[in-house]
Design a protein around this motif. Structure first.
Motif, short mmCIF file in Angstrom:
data_model
loop_
_atom_site.label_atom_id
_atom_site.label_comp_id
_atom_site.label_asym_id
_atom_site.label_seq_id
_atom_site.Cartn_x
_atom_site.Cartn_y
_atom_site.Cartn_z
N GLU A 23 0.86 -1.32 -0.03
CA GLU A 23 0.02 0.03 -0.09
C GLU A 23 0.89 1.17 0.09
N ALA A 24 1.80 1.25 0.60
CA ALA A 24 2.78 2.53 0.79
C ALA A 24 3.43 2.64 -0.26
N VAL A 25 4.06 1.50 -1.14
CA VAL A 25 4.94 1.74 -2.37
C VAL A 25 3.82 2.25 -3.45
N ASP A 26 2.76 1.47 -3.70
CA ASP A 26 1.80 1.80 -4.70
C ASP A 26 1.14 3.29 -4.34
N GLY A 27 1.18 3.74 -3.21
CA GLY A 27 0.56 5.10 -2.96
C GLY A 27 1.34 6.07 -3.75
N LEU A 28 2.65 5.84 -3.69
CA LEU A 28 3.65 6.98 -4.45
C LEU A 28 3.08 7.21 -5.89
N SER A 29 2.38 6.24 -6.32
CA SER A 29 2.22 6.65 -7.75
C SER A 29 0.70 7.34 -7.87
N ARG A 30 0.16 7.44 -6.78
CA ARG A 30 -1.40 8.10 -6.70
C ARG A 30 -1.23 9.49 -6.06
N VAL A 31 -0.12 9.77 -5.75
CA VAL A 31 0.16 11.35 -5.10
C VAL A 31 -0.25 12.34 -6.29
N ASP A 32 -0.86 13.51 -5.61
CA ASP A 32 -1.16 14.67 -6.43
C ASP A 32 -0.06 15.41 -7.04
N MET A 33 1.28 15.33 -6.26
CA MET A 33 2.47 16.16 -6.54
C MET A 33 3.61 15.33 -6.26
N ASP A 34 4.63 15.27 -7.19
CA ASP A 34 5.81 14.63 -6.61
C ASP A 34 6.81 15.16 -7.44
N PHE A 35 8.18 15.05 -7.10
CA PHE A 35 9.37 15.55 -7.67
C PHE A 35 10.35 14.52 -7.84
N GLU A 36 11.23 14.60 -8.80
CA GLU A 36 12.26 13.88 -9.11
C GLU A 36 13.55 14.82 -9.27
N ALA A 37 14.54 14.41 -8.04
CA ALA A 37 15.71 15.11 -8.09
C ALA A 37 17.01 14.37 -8.64
N GLY A 38 17.84 15.22 -9.43
CA GLY A 38 18.91 14.54 -9.83
C GLY A 38 20.11 15.56 -10.01
#
Length: 849
Positions: free
Chosen positions: A185-200
């Protein structure tokens, strides 16, 4: 770690959010304080006090990549600077119940829950709990580092699908003994958030600032949103020159710099790549950050010399090497490559006369009010306080990169203080790179830049492709390379000549060998690059000769004349219009159409100058100088820069006349804050101070009328700007003192001339000869202008002395100004009364002591 001992298993075994232990569960721990009680705030431990007022919770795992740790520090510092309360924690490192209790309080209270998602996060009990709790409460804002949103699919992780999870995947929930359902549930919940950021490494700055703006919007804090918008909209040109698209080689040196400053090389196995022969137990000390004994502060490390000697401070590296070896190009390439790892990159010219001013100009981009009126009342250390404000900003965990290019001296030009006073006390994440031809600067770590290898040198000569070269040309290039001692500056110049002028390598070599080597005298303080490399002097002779032949219709070797004029300007890029006026003032005055076009070119990019019509030969010459690399465009449109080697060569081939053209151009343009160092350069020449510096070995004499205009249009604005914006008290005191002395000398000479003229006229009456007029007789107002200007300068000095707490000096200077104004204006005039008010203010301050 025994997770049961800290009561962390229970929340992972319960799917509904209601069953996750609340604040009361943790308050019932035997060693936990009663956080439900109404005890005074001074009885509440600091972590709990911070947790109760938390706006943003940031959960992370320090076992993640180094970039994630840099991100957490930067994001936390950025939010706190803008007024948000942040609770940042790696719960795996908490050692007592109070710390765990405070973390749970922050998780429940914070409106925004940020989780820095790395591979270790997915196998951490605490990371999984944070993702699960925030996801259920619709507060989760994940920031992916080393992962993407698409990577976080539970089935892919479990079944080890893809290159990433084939190495790190599997049943990760088993690493902490939790329930599979909670982990999925925790891992799959990452794909259902309203906003996310990818840092590199290539977007870290943009990621953090965008995340801060989103958090400000979520919290409803308008000041955060406006601050980030202002930052993105600001016209901040971080670097003075565009990136060099033809940059070749130096891969090893760039990786070593990255390794020294960051402690790792992004995307590479650092130990194999660097090849450092250091014992394993010493390697951690050599990564540029020495671990401290306090385990909680392992990332706060001190920089060390790779050779084993400690450097001046962490994060500071001094790149040394002779002129023309490529120090500036190396630092420029490093800054462009790693600019996203810093909030801003600041390029500070290290020339001794302008270092203090260039450093204090950082106060504007940093948002610091460093002017003399923004200090803490009356102080004798105004300048020190202003410098301290800039240094303090660099001690935050917000990372900046400061490049001090071409540092000339270890001590300041104005007051002799060590440059260490200008370097920040490094408790933050800021890095400093210094380039210099000096063998050593204090005890700062030295990074000696080597000459390029034979293969790299040949690539610099030929370019990436050597097709079409004859055997004779290849042989000639090898000879040129050897005679230039593989100096990158000379190699690049040879390649530009062969590429843009109709000449082959064999012919060029013959011309250089046949060129007469004129004798050049040097002073001990001057750059000895030509003394060690006479072949380079011959190459420059041939280069400018070819430029003059290329434009046969031009006169007086315009290419060399332009470079000669540039030697008198300050070290910063020169406005094209100002350079044009200084180089072709007489021609442009007679042809206003050309002058107007050259002025308009300041608003355009420099390559467009070639588009001027045929009568603008000057623009064509400048365009050719740019193609040959003699001139270089700045990042801002309409600016041009000349390398120090070209300036030194032109200075040795020139006389004082171009200096007069330069001063005339500066007077014509007036004071421009963006070009203040050019105005200072003119003041050095005209007011005749600082002559012991190698670049100020001569002076320019102006007539009385021109001197008055010079002081009105340049000296007074420089003083006002330097005090109100930069608090440059030492420089301002010196220029005011010298300007006052020059005006007194000018007044005395004019009065003596007038007296001599009156005597001559009396004798001419006796002998019936012609009369002569002095300057005062021909221009009666000039004496009034001189003494009025003296009064203005004296009044300015009095105001500065008041601010510095030197009331006796201020009183003496103010009385002199009053005496002058009473004679000129009268006792009751408003100008005189305004100076009397300053005197009354001084008396008021003195009465309080």
């Amino acid at each position: 770690m025994n997770f049961k001992s800290i009561n962390i298993q229970e929340p992972l075994q319960s799917a509904p959010i209601e069953q996750i232990p609340s604040l009361k569960n943790y308050s019932q721990h035997p060693t936990a304080p009663d956080i439900e009680s109404d005890s005074p705030s001074h009885d509440v431990p600091t972590p709990l006090a911070r947790a109760r007022s938390c706006d943003v919770y940031i959960g992370h795992n320090r076992l993640g990549p180094p970039l994630s740790r840099r991100l957490v520090k930067w994001l936390t510092a950025e939010l706190e600077m803008l007024g948000a309360s942040v609770f940042s924690v790696d719960r795996n490192r908490n050692k007592d119940a109070i710390s765990h209790c405070a973390a749970r309080v922050a998780m429940d209270v914070a409106p925004v829950g940020i989780v820095v998602v790395t591979i270790p996060t997915l196998s951490s009990a605490f990371g999984t709990e944070e993702m699960l709790l925030f996801s259920r409460n619709k507060k989760l804002v994940p920031i992916f580092v080393g992962l993407t949103r698409d990577n976080c699919v539970s089935l892919d992780v479990i079944q080890r699908k893809g290159d990433l999870w084939s190495r790190f995947g599997g049943e990760l929930w088993r690493d902490y003994g939790g329930r599979e359902e909670d982990w999925i549930e925790a891992v799959d919940g990452l794909s259902r958030v309203d906003m996310d950021f990818e840092a590199g490494a290539n977007n870290l700055r943009d990621c953090i600032l965008n995340a801060v703006a989103f958090i400000g919007k979520r919290l409803g804090k308008r000041n955060i949103i406006e601050s980030i918008q202002k930052w993105f909209e600001s016209d901040l040109h971080e670097l003075p020159f565009p990136r060099n698209d033809n940059f070749i080689g130096r891969k090893q040196e760039l990786r070593e710099l990255e390794f020294i400053l960051f402690g790792y090389v992004e995307g590479h196995d650092t130990e194999e790549l660097m090849g450092l022969e250091i014992e394993k137990n010493e390697r951690e000390k050599e990564k540029g950050k020495m671990p401290l004994k306090n385990e909680e502060q392992e990332e706060e490390q001190m920089s060390c010399n790779i050779a084993g000697k400690g450097s001046y401070d962490r994060g500071i590296v001094c790149v040394t090497g002779e002129t023309g070896i490529g120090k500036t190009e190396l630092l420029l390439e490093f800054a462009y490559r790693h600019s996203q790892r810093y909030k801003a990159v600041f390029w500070v010219g290290g020339e001794a006369r302008f270092l203090r001013e260039n450093y204090m100009k950082l106060s504007g981009p940093l948002g610091i009010e460093a002017g003399i009126d923004n200090g803490s009342g009356v102080s004798n250390n105004i300048e020190e306080e202003a410098i301290g404000k800039v240094c303090k900003e660099f001690t935050r965990d917000i990372p900046y990169l400061m490049v001090i290019d071409n540092l000339e001296m270890e001590r300041d030009f104005w007051d002799g203080r060590s440059i260490s006073d200008l370097l920040p006390a490094f408790t933050g994440q800021t890095h400093v790179l210094i380039s210099t031809r000096l063998p050593k600067i204090l005890n700062i770590m030295q990074f000696k830049l080597p000459y390029p290898s034979f293969s790299e040198a040949m690539v610099l000569l030929k370019g990436e492709s050597s097709l079409g070269l004859r055997n004779e040309d290849n042989g000639a290039l090898k000879i040129i390379q050897e005679k230039l001692r593989q100096l990158p500056f000379g190699l690049v110049l040879v390649r530009a000549i062969l590429s843009h002028l109709t000449i082959d390598a064999q012919t060029l070599l013959e011309l250089i060998d046949n060129a007469m080597l004129a004798e050049i005298s040097y002073t001990p303080k001057e750059d000895p690059v030509f003394q060690y490399n006479p072949f380079l002097v011959q190459l420059l002779d041939v280069c400018f000769s070819l430029c003059n032949q290329f434009y046969k219709s031009t006169k007086n070797n315009l290419a060399l004349k332009m470079v000669e004029v540039s030697t008198w300007f300050g070290p910063s890029p020169i406005p094209v219009g100002m350079l044009a006026y200084a180089t072709w003032g007489d021609t442009l005055n007679s042809n206003s159409n050309i002058w107007k076009k050259l002025r308009d070119s300041m608003l355009l990019s420099l390559p467009c100058m070639g588009a001027l019509n045929a009568e603008g030969k000057e623009a064509e010459v400048l365009s050719m100088l740019m193609r040959l690399g003699i001139a270089r465009s700045g990042t801002r449109p309409g600016l041009v820069y000349f390398h120090d080697i070209f300036k030194l060569y032109a200075r040795k081939r020139s006389n004082v006349q171009p200096g007069s053209w330069f001063v005339e151009a500066i007077i014509n343009e007036g004071f421009l804050p963006a070009c203040s160092d050019h105005a200072w350069a003119a003041c050095f020449l005209v007011l005749k101070f600082g002559l012991y510096h190698p670049a100020v070995s001569v002076s320019i004499d102006l007539g009385p009328h021109d001197m008055l205009i010079f002081i009105k249009r340049l000296v007074i604005p420089i003083v006002t700007y330097s005090l109100n914006e930069l608090s440059l008290c030492s420089a301002v005191m010196e220029i005011l003192r010298v300007a006052t002395r020059r005006l007194e000398s000018l007044e005395k000479s004019l009065l003596n001339e007038a007296e001599a003229s009156r005597k001559n006229n009396y004798m001419s009456l006796l002998f019936m000869s012609g009369k002569s007029q002095s300057v005062i007789e021909s221009e009666p107002s000039i004496h009034r202008d001189i003494v009025t200007l003296r009064a203005v300068i004296l009044e300015t000095r009095a105001k500065m002395m008041i601010k510095m707490g030197k009331y006796d000096v201020a009183e003496d200077v103010c009385r002199i100004a009053i005496n002058i104004k009473e004679v000129i204006y009268g006792v009751e005039h408003v100008e005189t009364q305004s100076t009397h008010q300053i005197l009354d203010l001084i008396a008021n301050f003195k009465s309080r002591i």
